[in-house]
Enzyme design. Structure first.
Site, PDB file in Angstrom:
ATOM      1  N   PHE A 112      -8.291   4.456  -0.609  1.00  0.00           N
ATOM      2  CA  PHE A 112      -9.825   4.538  -0.016  1.00  0.00           C
ATOM      3  C   PHE A 112     -10.433   3.473  -0.880  1.00  0.00           C
ATOM      4  O   PHE A 112     -11.599   3.118  -0.537  1.00  0.00           O
ATOM      5  CB  PHE A 112     -10.271   5.911  -0.412  1.00  0.00           C
ATOM      6  N   LYS A 113      -9.967   2.580  -1.769  1.00  0.00           N
ATOM      7  CA  LYS A 113     -10.475   1.769  -2.670  1.00  0.00           C
ATOM      8  C   LYS A 113     -10.833   0.289  -1.435  1.00  0.00           C
ATOM      9  O   LYS A 113     -11.719  -0.409  -1.887  1.00  0.00           O
ATOM     10  CB  LYS A 113      -9.718   1.281  -3.640  1.00  0.00           C
TER      11      LYS A 113
END
Length: 499
Positions: A112-113
């Site tokens: 998700f980064k």
């Protein structure tokens, strides 16, 4: 649209523009930048449900980053959310049983980064031009696993930038480590640290606050910035996917416009769930924010008791990106929980850093619990959840997502109205964590990681991610490990050698 400036959580007189906040990364007083006010955004769900992720991102980021022009934001968005994502939706929202999972792992490092670190380099370089900065940027980043690779991938070979990543040696998964140590780019540097994530992050934040060091850096024509979620340029892009999620649930008929939504977020450094809090603040009908932790449950205790106490055992778990006891973005939330009283925030954070503990009043806790609740899941529950969901729905979760699912399942009606639809944030591709996936599927978890993943792919039919195939065949570039106590001396030497 009114101009929004950014102020330090520890001193509201410390005021900068959005682009300056992104360039600095962290305030000179050690505080984190927050917007002076949340923007007034018209969320017309009839329109939003038919808009692309990029279109929504342009509107939300333009509202928060008001000293950027619409054209600049548009260029940043389209440069970031492009074919490096393996799906047109960017973040698919998938129904599994009676809840949805929002998949945030379709970017270049399958975590998700990527949602924020794909765009941060463009925001940062645009900010430098806007502020007529001729300094080279040295990005210092501590990572608990996923931020490091996503930051390295985002900034690799970006002109006028250098990036140094510190990760806890033995405190990330074998795949996470390999993703970092094989990173290409002449401006990238990666170091293992004998210590945990909190150790590395604390040392990095101290470097940002070192006035003498920053002066020396400036004399050489450089400046520090951060790719961690302490940088507001990391946080604002994460708000977008909560708006997008609600719009998609309206579009598919799961929600009628205005229906409330619960959100369960696996939480380590508190950035992802804080973005949901901001999304609620601008009008997304979020009912309850569930902070899901692993056995490093310091945030859970805070939301249940009002006391944040990091004086406790540190556990290395099968969800390593959440192995954190000092959550940086918690300071931003504390600022709001204490009615934007920066003086009190400064005092409490000082207590936390010196004595390891802070507490809020019973009245403040009650207000906090109207929006937040925290619960944790241990490694055994995490593996069981992966097994259960796969056997029942043929859907494979990573261990961080499994923590969130486990927490959702164990909450009773007192803490979460399950008649209200729930979205669980799915934060990483399961193939980044071979060992717990192997345990859940009954595979020998002592095998070599890639051998495990080959077997998982064969059993489940989940395609081996192309990005991991690249890493599998890449040469290891970085192998140095330093002691946590040496991080500052190491960076100072690095700066001394800069030309």
């Amino acid at each position: 649209m009114s101009t929004i400036q950014y102020i330090s959580t520890r001193d509201t007189n410390n005021r900068v523009t959005a682009s300056q906040a992104i360039l600095k990364g962290i305030a000179e007083d050690g505080g984190l930048y927050v917007p002076t006010t949340l923007p007034e955004v018209t969320l017309d769900w009839e329109v939003l449900q038919n808009q692309s992720y990029q279109e929504i991102a342009i509107e939300i980021l333009s509202a928060f980053l008001t000293d950027f022009t619409k054209e600049e934001i548009t260029a940043c968005v389209h440069s970031a959310y492009d074919t490096t994502f393996d799906t047109k939706e960017i973040v698919p929202v998938k129904r599994v049983g009676d809840r949805h999972f929002m998949e945030l792992f379709h970017g270049r490092t399958i975590a998700f980064k990527d949602m924020a670190l794909s765009i941060l380099p463009y925001l940062l370089t645009t900010a430098a031009k806007k502020n007529k900065s001729d300094k080279e940027i040295v990005i210092l980043t501590a990572t608990s696993g996923d931020t490091g690779k996503a930051a390295l991938a985002g900034f690799a070979d970006v002109p006028h930038t250098n990036i140094i990543v510190f990760y806890p040696k033995g405190g990330v998964s074998t795949i996470q480590e390999r993703q970092m140590v094989t990173q290409a780019g002449d401006n990238t540097f990666v170091y293992g640290v004998e210590g945990n994530f909190d150790d590395a992050q604390t040392k990095v934040k101290e470097l940002f606050a070192d006035k003498e060091l920053n002066a020396t850096l400036a004399e050489k024509g450089f400046q520090f910035s951060s790719a961690n979620s302490i940088n507001i340029g990391r946080l604002c892009p994460q708000i977008v996917y909560y708006v997008f999620a609600y719009a998609q649930l309206v579009k598919d008929g799961t929600l009628a416009i205005g229906d409330p939504l619960n959100v369960v977020v696996p939480t380590g450094n508190f950035g992802n769930i804080l973005a949901a809090y901001y999304a609620k603040g601008i009008g997304v009908p979020i009912n309850k924010l569930i902070c899901a932790s692993n056995e490093n449950d310091v945030l859970v205790d805070f939301f249940q008791t009002g006391t944040y106490n990091k004086n406790r055992d540190f556990y290395a778990t099968n969800s390593p990106s959440m192995d954190i006891l000092l959550s940086s973005n918690f300071e931003r939330y504390l600022y709001y929980a204490l009615n934007e009283d920066s003086k009190r925030v400064s005092e409490l954070i000082k207590n936390l850093l010196s004595g390891g503990e802070l507490s809020v009043s019973d009245k403040e806790l009650k207000n906090i619990q109207n929006e937040f609740y925290g619960e944790f899941a241990n490694d055994e529950e995490t593996v069981s959840a992966i097994k259960e969901i796969y056997e029942n729905y043929h859907y494979l979760m990573d261990p961080h997502t499994a923590v969130a699912y486990s927490v959702y399942e164990k909450l009773d009606e007192k803490h979460l109205d399950k008649d209200i639809h729930t979205v669980i944030m799915s934060t990483a591709h399961p193939f980044k964590f071979p060992a717990p996936i192997a345990k859940a599927l009954g595979i020998d978890d002592t095998k070599e990681p890639y051998a495990i993943l080959d077997e998982v792919s064969e059993i489940t039919g989940v395609k081996f991610p192309e990005k991991l195939t690249e890493v599998r065949n890449s040469e290891i570039r970085f192998s140095d490990v330093i002691d946590k106590a040496d991080i500052q001396d190491f960076v100072k030497k690095y700066i001394k050698d800069l030309k």
